[in-house]
Each structure stands twice: as C-alpha cells, then as structure tokens.
Design a protein around this motif. Sequence first.
Motif, PDB file in Angstrom:
ATOM      1  N   GLY A 127      -3.467   6.709  -1.196  1.00 30.05           N
ATOM      2  CA  GLY A 127      -4.560   5.982  -0.546  1.00 30.05           C
ATOM      3  C   GLY A 127      -5.736   6.899  -0.333  1.00 30.05           C
ATOM      4  N   CYS A 128      -6.205   6.988   0.926  1.00 31.67           N
ATOM      5  CA  CYS A 128      -7.338   7.876   1.223  1.00 31.67           C
ATOM      6  C   CYS A 128      -6.901   9.333   1.324  1.00 31.67           C
TER       7      CYS A 128
ATOM      8  N   GLY B 232       0.817  -1.218   0.000  1.00 32.92           N
ATOM      9  CA  GLY B 232       0.000   0.000   0.000  1.00 32.92           C
ATOM     10  C   GLY B 232       0.845   1.259   0.000  1.00 32.92           C
TER      11      GLY B 232
ATOM     12  N   PHE C 285      -5.532 -11.821   2.110  1.00 33.57           N
ATOM     13  CA  PHE C 285      -4.199 -12.119   1.571  1.00 33.57           C
ATOM     14  C   PHE C 285      -3.584 -13.380   2.177  1.00 33.57           C
TER      15      PHE C 285
ATOM     16  N   GLY D 207      -7.020   8.841  10.203  1.00 38.19           N
ATOM     17  CA  GLY D 207      -6.573  10.229  10.175  1.00 38.19           C
ATOM     18  C   GLY D 207      -5.216  10.282   9.483  1.00 38.19           C
ATOM     19  N   VAL D 208      -4.946  11.433   8.884  1.00 43.09           N
ATOM     20  CA  VAL D 208      -3.683  11.551   8.140  1.00 43.09           C
ATOM     21  C   VAL D 208      -2.595  11.989   9.129  1.00 43.09           C
TER      22      VAL D 208
ATOM     23  N   ALA E  27      -9.782  12.228   1.798  1.00 42.56           N
ATOM     24  CA  ALA E  27      -9.424  13.174   2.879  1.00 42.56           C
ATOM     25  C   ALA E  27      -9.168  14.560   2.288  1.00 42.56           C
ATOM     26  N   TYR E  28      -9.414  15.595   3.100  1.00 39.08           N
ATOM     27  CA  TYR E  28      -9.354  16.955   2.535  1.00 39.08           C
ATOM     28  C   TYR E  28      -8.696  17.978   3.455  1.00 39.08           C
ATOM     29  N   VAL E  29      -8.644  17.753   4.774  1.00 39.64           N
ATOM     30  CA  VAL E  29      -7.985  18.720   5.663  1.00 39.64           C
ATOM     31  C   VAL E  29      -6.947  18.019   6.545  1.00 39.64           C
TER      32      VAL E  29
ATOM     33  N   GLN F  85     -10.209   2.570   8.697  1.00 38.77           N
ATOM     34  CA  GLN F  85      -9.744   1.166   8.659  1.00 38.77           C
ATOM     35  C   GLN F  85     -10.171   0.412   9.915  1.00 38.77           C
TER      36      GLN F  85
ATOM     37  N   ALA G 265      -3.538   2.649   9.190  1.00 36.55           N
ATOM     38  CA  ALA G 265      -4.546   3.134  10.135  1.00 36.55           C
ATOM     39  C   ALA G 265      -5.214   2.010  10.924  1.00 36.55           C
TER      40      ALA G 265
ATOM     41  N   GLU H  30       1.716  -0.585  -4.645  1.00 34.71           N
ATOM     42  CA  GLU H  30       0.430   0.117  -4.555  1.00 34.71           C
ATOM     43  C   GLU H  30      -0.488  -0.383  -5.652  1.00 34.71           C
ATOM     44  N   ARG H  31      -1.704  -0.692  -5.257  1.00 32.99           N
ATOM     45  CA  ARG H  31      -2.688  -1.252  -6.201  1.00 32.99           C
ATOM     46  C   ARG H  31      -3.094  -0.245  -7.278  1.00 32.99           C
TER      47      ARG H  31
ATOM     48  N   VAL I  43      -1.381  -6.460  -4.614  1.00 29.67           N
ATOM     49  CA  VAL I  43      -0.984  -7.655  -3.849  1.00 29.67           C
ATOM     50  C   VAL I  43      -2.192  -8.581  -3.726  1.00 29.67           C
TER      51      VAL I  43
ATOM     52  N   HIS J  68      -0.331   7.227   2.714  1.00 28.74           N
ATOM     53  CA  HIS J  68       0.699   8.034   3.376  1.00 28.74           C
ATOM     54  C   HIS J  68       1.446   7.227   4.446  1.00 28.74           C
ATOM     55  N   ASN J  69       0.726   6.342   5.178  1.00 27.78           N
ATOM     56  CA  ASN J  69       1.404   5.567   6.228  1.00 27.78           C
ATOM     57  C   ASN J  69       2.421   4.591   5.648  1.00 27.78           C
TER      58      ASN J  69
HETATM   59  C1  LIG Z   1     -13.748  10.128   2.469  1.00 25.70           C
HETATM   60  C2  LIG Z   1     -12.651  10.257   3.495  1.00 25.70           C
HETATM   61  C3  LIG Z   1     -12.386  11.488   4.078  1.00 25.70           C
HETATM   62  C4  LIG Z   1     -11.390  11.609   5.036  1.00 25.70           C
HETATM   63  N1  LIG Z   1     -11.079  12.857   5.530  1.00 25.70           N
HETATM   64  C5  LIG Z   1      -9.995  13.003   6.316  1.00 25.70           C
HETATM   65  C6  LIG Z   1      -9.493  14.298   6.590  1.00 25.70           C
HETATM   66  O1  LIG Z   1      -9.973  15.292   6.044  1.00 25.70           O
HETATM   67  N2  LIG Z   1      -8.419  14.401   7.442  1.00 25.70           N
HETATM   68  C7  LIG Z   1      -7.842  13.304   8.014  1.00 25.70           C
HETATM   69  O2  LIG Z   1      -6.884  13.465   8.804  1.00 25.70           O
HETATM   70  N3  LIG Z   1      -8.277  12.048   7.724  1.00 25.70           N
HETATM   71  C8  LIG Z   1      -9.313  11.880   6.860  1.00 25.70           C
HETATM   72  N4  LIG Z   1      -9.717  10.624   6.485  1.00 25.70           N
HETATM   73  C9  LIG Z   1      -9.040   9.455   7.067  1.00 25.70           C
HETATM   74  C10 LIG Z   1      -7.662   9.254   6.450  1.00 25.70           C
HETATM   75  O3  LIG Z   1      -7.679   9.619   5.088  1.00 25.70           O
HETATM   76  C11 LIG Z   1      -7.199   7.801   6.554  1.00 25.70           C
HETATM   77  O4  LIG Z   1      -7.380   7.327   7.866  1.00 25.70           O
HETATM   78  C12 LIG Z   1      -5.717   7.691   6.185  1.00 25.70           C
HETATM   79  O5  LIG Z   1      -5.471   8.303   4.934  1.00 25.70           O
HETATM   80  C13 LIG Z   1      -5.293   6.226   6.151  1.00 25.70           C
HETATM   81  O6  LIG Z   1      -3.974   6.170   5.649  1.00 25.70           O
HETATM   82  P1  LIG Z   1      -3.209   4.774   5.487  1.00 25.70           P
HETATM   83  O7  LIG Z   1      -1.969   5.068   4.736  1.00 25.70           O
HETATM   84  O8  LIG Z   1      -3.106   4.113   6.801  1.00 25.70           O
HETATM   85  O9  LIG Z   1      -4.189   3.857   4.630  1.00 25.70           O
HETATM   86  P2  LIG Z   1      -4.805   4.081   3.191  1.00 25.70           P
HETATM   87  O10 LIG Z   1      -4.869   5.503   2.863  1.00 25.70           O
HETATM   88  O11 LIG Z   1      -6.068   3.278   3.182  1.00 25.70           O
HETATM   89  O12 LIG Z   1      -3.714   3.414   2.231  1.00 25.70           O
HETATM   90  C14 LIG Z   1      -3.680   2.052   1.950  1.00 25.70           C
HETATM   91  C15 LIG Z   1      -3.180   1.898   0.524  1.00 25.70           C
HETATM   92  O13 LIG Z   1      -3.166   0.516   0.184  1.00 25.70           O
HETATM   93  C16 LIG Z   1      -3.585   0.364  -1.147  1.00 25.70           C
HETATM   94  N5  LIG Z   1      -4.050  -1.004  -1.338  1.00 25.70           N
HETATM   95  C17 LIG Z   1      -5.255  -1.543  -1.029  1.00 25.70           C
HETATM   96  N6  LIG Z   1      -5.285  -2.831  -1.395  1.00 25.70           N
HETATM   97  C18 LIG Z   1      -4.074  -3.100  -1.929  1.00 25.70           C
HETATM   98  C19 LIG Z   1      -3.506  -4.277  -2.517  1.00 25.70           C
HETATM   99  N7  LIG Z   1      -4.202  -5.407  -2.622  1.00 25.70           N
HETATM  100  N8  LIG Z   1      -2.234  -4.207  -2.992  1.00 25.70           N
HETATM  101  C20 LIG Z   1      -1.507  -3.065  -2.926  1.00 25.70           C
HETATM  102  N9  LIG Z   1      -2.027  -1.926  -2.392  1.00 25.70           N
HETATM  103  C21 LIG Z   1      -3.282  -1.958  -1.898  1.00 25.70           C
HETATM  104  C22 LIG Z   1      -4.668   1.398  -1.291  1.00 25.70           C
HETATM  105  O14 LIG Z   1      -4.921   1.700  -2.661  1.00 25.70           O
HETATM  106  C23 LIG Z   1      -4.058   2.560  -0.519  1.00 25.70           C
HETATM  107  O15 LIG Z   1      -3.265   3.351  -1.364  1.00 25.70           O
HETATM  108  C24 LIG Z   1     -10.672  10.472   5.473  1.00 25.70           C
HETATM  109  C25 LIG Z   1     -10.914   9.237   4.868  1.00 25.70           C
HETATM  110  C26 LIG Z   1     -11.879   9.118   3.868  1.00 25.70           C
HETATM  111  C27 LIG Z   1     -12.120   7.796   3.201  1.00 25.70           C
END
Ligand SMILES: Cc1cc2nc3c(=O)[nH]c(=O)nc-3n(C[C@H](O)[C@H](O)[C@H](O)COP(=O)(O)OP(=O)(O)OC[C@H]3O[C@@H](n4cnc5c(N)ncnc54)[C@H](O)[C@@H]3O)c2cc1C
Length: 530
Positions: free
Chosen positions: A42-43, A12, A307, A511-512, A59-61, A472, A504, A35-36, A268, A15-16
């Motif tokens: 991601g989000c 993935g 998986f 959260g970002v 996500a937007y802020v 998540q 997450a 990354e898929r 993956v 950002h994390n």
């Molecule tokens: C609509 C929405 C609005 C939000 N608004 C905010 C906000 O304004 N501010 C804030 O702080 N938080 C916000 N959040 C929450 C925040 O965006 C997420 O909690 C955070 O981005 C999660 O980051 P992550 O890297 O842990 O996971 P993710 O962002 O979920 O990243 C996981 C990655 O894995 C990839 N992936 C999935 N399956 C596979 C696979 N099989 N093989 C390879 N890659 C794969 C995905 O495409 C993705 O890129 C929002 C979330 C959503 C959905």
Amino acid sequence: MTTARYDAIIIGGGHNGLVTAAYLGKAGKKVLVLERRDVLGGCAVTEEIWPGYKVSTAAYVNSLFRPEIIRDLELKKHGFQMLPRSPSSFTPFPDGRYLMMGPDKAMTHREIAKFSAKDAENYPKYEAMLTRVADFLEPQLTQIPPDPFSGLGNLMQLGKIGLGFRKLGRKTATEAVEILTGAATPILDRWFESDQLKATLATDAVIGAFAPPSHPGTAYVLFHHVMGECDGVRGVWGYVKGGIGMIAQSTAAAAKSYGVEVRPNSEVARIVSKNGAVTGVALKDGAEFSAPVVASSVDCNLTFLKFMAEDELPADFVAAVKKIDYASATVKINVAVSEPPQFKCLPGAGIGPQHHGTMHIGPSMEYIERAYDDAKYGKPATNPMLECTMATAVDPSLAPAGKHIISMFVQYAPYHLKDTTWDAERDRFADRCFDVLNEYAPNFKASVIDRQILTPVDLERVYGITGGNIMQGSMNLSSMFSFRPVAGFANYRTPVRGLYLCGAAAHPGGGVMGAAGWNAARVILKDKVR
Ligand SMILES: Cc1cc2nc3c(=O)[nH]c(=O)nc-3n(C[C@H](O)[C@H](O)[C@H](O)COP(=O)(O)OP(=O)(O)OC[C@H]3O[C@@H](n4cnc5c(N)ncnc54)[C@H](O)[C@@H]3O)c2cc1C
C-alpha cells in the motif's frame, strides 16, 4: 465464476491488511488477502521504478510499527530489519549555518547552542514533557476505543483511561490536552526562542496535514517525535532495510507461513451483503469470494461509498462517513541521483552525517506559514517546505553502486487547484522544488538521473487514498480515538455484521503502525462470526 469460501477476506494488501491477515491465519483461520496492485505494501511499499533502484515510493521512515507485532509474527525471521538514523535531522539555513539533531544528546545540545544556549538547556526538558505525554497516549494506540455512548463496559474502560489521565497530575494533564488539541506554534514559542529550532521541530507537526503549525490540531504530531522505537530505542526513527515495503513483505511471508492466501492484481469492486450481514466480495473482473468476515483496510470512502450501496447502510452512518475530511496538500517526489546533495553550508564530497536523517528545507516558521498560505488559496506553494531523505546513505543496497535515491516529501500543494490542473502543474511544481533544494545544494539539479512525481491526485490514483490524504482521513481530534472513523464505530465493527475496518481509516489512524490491523484482528477473533 467460482465462489471460493474463506473464514475471512481482507481487502487491501497494505501493511495493516497483512497484519490482520497474519493474526487471523495464526489463529487457524482460512484467510484471503485481495490487493488491487501487483505489489504489496500500500502506502508503505518498495518499488523498483528504475532498474536497480528500490524506492520507498510513498512512506519512507519508520518508528511507529508496533514491536509487539514484530515479536508475535516473528518478522525478523522473515527479513524485517531496522536501520537507525543518526543524526536524525539536518536543517540548512540561508545564512550559511545549519542545525543537526539526533539521538546523540551531547551533539544535539552543542548544535542547538549554536543558535541559543537557553534553548539547548530547554530541549531535554521539552523532550521529557513529550515523553510524559507519550507514556500516557502510546498505550491507547493498541486499545479498542470505547464508545462513550453505549454499554457499561465502555464506561468502565473510559473510567480506566480517566484514572490514567488523573495520574498524570494537573501539570502534565494540561500539557497532554494541549498536545492533543492545540497548535504547535504556541507550544514551541513557549519552550524556545530560536526560530531555526522551532522551524525544524514544526515540520514534524505538520507532516501530512493540510494545516500550518499555527493551526489547532498540529501539536498532536509533535509527540510522534518521541514515540515508537527503532530496535528497542525509544523515539528513534529509522529506515527499514530493503525499503519500507519490507514491513509488508515480511508480514506477508509470516501470513503465508500460517496458510494465508495473498492475491495481488485483485481489485475489489463490491462488498456483498445480505440481510445486514456481509457474505463476501466481488472483484472488478467478476470473480467472487465468500466469507462471513470481510475486513477492509482501505478508507471509508471506498469501503462504504464505492463498494456498497447507500441503502445497505444506516442513513446517519452514511451521512457521518460523507463528512470525513480527506483534504491533502502533500506531494511526494522520488529522485535517482548520481551523487549526494552537497550543501553549501557543509561542503565536502561523498556521504556525510547530514545525509543520514531528514534534510529539512523550511528555514523559518514564517516560511512554513507562507507555504501554507499559497495552498489555502488553491496554489502549490511558491516556496515549498521539503523533507528530504536519502536512505541510500544508510542502506547502499537500495541503488546501483555509487548512485542514490532522494525522497522529497513536499508541502503544501493542494489536491484542488484553482484555475489549473495537476497535469498542467506537475512538472512545473517539481522543477520549483528542485530549484529550492538547489539553492542549498548547488550540485543537486545536475545530479538528477530520473524522477517520479506523485501529486495528491497521483497519490489517490496509485495508492487508492481518497483525496491523496496520506492518513486515510485527517487526524483532527474530532476524528480520533472513539470518533475514528465516526462516532459509534471506533471498535473496528461497522453497521454490517461481519464487516470490519482494519486500516488507517480506523483508530489509531495513519502511519506505519500496524496497530489498526492488530486491534481489528483481536476484535474479529473475539466476535467468532460464523
Ligand atoms: C506519500 C506518503 C508518505 C508517507 N510517509 C510515511 C512515513 O514516512 N512514515 C509513516 O509512518 N507513515 C507514512 N505515511 C502514512 C502511511 O504510509 C499510511 O498511513 C499507512 O501505510 C496506511 O497503511 P494501511 O495498510 O492502513 O493502508 P494502505 O497502505 O492505504 O493500504 C491499503 C491497500 O488497499 C489496496 N486497495 C485499494 N483499493 C483496493 C481495491 N479496490 N481492492 C483491493 N485492494 C485495494 C491499496 O492498493 C493498498 O495496498 C505516508 C503516506 C504517504 C501517502
């Protein structure tokens, strides 16, 4: 098929995942990010879904992204820049009044006083209370949560947290417990009398949750309001210049500068393990990559139940993972518009302060509760709560000259609908959201150029988040800290040697923040898996 070998593979490119990759790369490891999608983030992604419009589609802020990470990875050098929002919120009411709030304390006092002089006096005290609680809780975000049921080191860490808690004193400690476990409504009721103020603050509490402010657990998100920072100013939420995806873009650039390989369009399909230890991953297209360390930033449902085969994991772990709550009632609508919404209560052409921050449509506590009531019975809210932002008011580079992007974060609209499907309801519900905004800003509907509707089902399909749950997995106390994702595995390790969580799904949750990615990287480096 080749099986290229790495020190670590990250599943993935959200950002994390990228944060973990960058820290491991910086420590000299040979790292691959898979990354898929064809975009990173991601989000927290920026996508040009219409020519010339850079849309933060999910996500937007931001305020939560950890300043330590920005410094360590020199993200400003790679294009990361925050744009503060002032005012930070604007709530129009049906009676023609409005409430504007923001980092400007004098303005906030004047605005609240329009509704209640007593509330205007109490508001700084309320913020101070949240800040006291945040001072204790915020450092926990970058801790590796201890497991209360194992090892002396864990008990000593718990003891330290306990001592910090003790230092809060009885009054603040009681407030902290209520914030962690309680409902937003009784807290807001005790502090304030104005329904307008309470409704404005309550929207923060329920963001992303499938719960109304009267439900226990909702108070926790209230303190996000004073947490984090924007360019060193605490509690200020801002936009990221170029869209929220710039967090991932700048982190990916940092990672690449440390030699990390980032492969988009690489889905993956399997995590490969042998004798209880991870050996690599296999992609959907059949390609295989091997590594003694695999860190997954996707949720537990995908990581462990899709998986992997159940018999590769302990049965009680699988049972606990199956209990994770992915309920969601969030819809995201992104809209390209030819002009900013002009609110009846604050007329005037062009961009005004009302467009800088979050424009809340959720005029009373009862309105928010009733929106939830519909969703509780499997219906999208008849009168949905809208959190609208227009980042183009602060960052015009996001859209063609004179055009704007409106982001609508909508609640409540459940993943599981009764007697219908999201394919049948998608446009109808978006039309209803547009009608609701139009009641307050009558030029809105005529200004719409295009729209993207992401129902909970679409959020799951596009971003790979089970159930459309934006965190998540829900952020109830029973799924936080030492219990996230499940008890006994909050330290980013999993029952499979060399397999880690770094997104997450792990502490500190959605959260970002980048905190999960950073914490996981420290654990991985400490473990020295070969
Ligand atoms: C609509 C929405 C609005 C939000 N608004 C905010 C906000 O304004 N501010 C804030 O702080 N938080 C916000 N959040 C929450 C925040 O965006 C997420 O909690 C955070 O981005 C999660 O980051 P992550 O890297 O842990 O996971 P993710 O962002 O979920 O990243 C996981 C990655 O894995 C990839 N992936 C999935 N399956 C596979 C696979 N099989 N093989 C390879 N890659 C794969 C995905 O495409 C993705 O890129 C929002 C979330 C959503 C959905």
